[in-house]
Enzyme design. Structure first.
Site: not given
Ligand code: THU
Length: 132
Positions: A42, A55, A90
């Site tokens: 991230n 991701e 998420c």
């Protein structure tokens, strides 16, 4: 490549997490059809909304090298200080990954190099939106 190996790569990618605001560090690894693996972390931003999840970092790296079909995805995430627990992707990342994964594509949520929870993208994102 085994699930354990992919989780290990996600865990290694987490070391590069740029998360000065949330202090929640995430690494991800995407396995492609020919065995290539792309990893990401991230990357947060002072504007908060500009933050990119691990991701999507990994997925964008894969796609930008010509890989648009993913065989498996591993995610390792948790607070910089403290215990790791299985970190589910998420909602935005689920949708983003669904572009390049099938319903049965395994998603490994790592707790350690050898301990992970396994789901499929279809279970994490039922009735995914697609244009076709
Ligand atoms: N984060 C990810 O990298 N992946 C997810 O699927 C969940 C959230 C990051 C974004 C942000 O930098 C931090 O975790 C806290 O939300």
């Amino acid at each position: 490549m085994t699930a354990e190996e992919l989780v290990k790569k996600a865990r290694a990618a987490r070391e590069f997490a740029y998360a000065p605001y949330s202090k929640f560090q995430v690494g991800a690894a995407v396995l492609c059809e020919d065995g290539s693996v792309f990893t990401g972390c991230n990357v947060e931003n002072a504007s908060y909304g500009g933050t990119v999840c691990a991701e999507r970092t990994a997925a964008v790296k894969a796609v930008s090298f010509g890989y648009t079909r993913f065989e498996a995805v591993a995610i390792v995430g948790g607070p910089a200080a403290g215990e790791l627990a299985a970190c589910p992707p998420c909602g935005i990342c689920r949708q983003f990954l669904s572009e390049f994964c099938g319903e049965d594509t395994p998603i490994y949520m790592g707790v350690s190099d050898t301990d992970y929870e396994e789901q499929t993208l279809g279970r994490l994102l039922p009735l995914a939106f697609h244009l076709d």
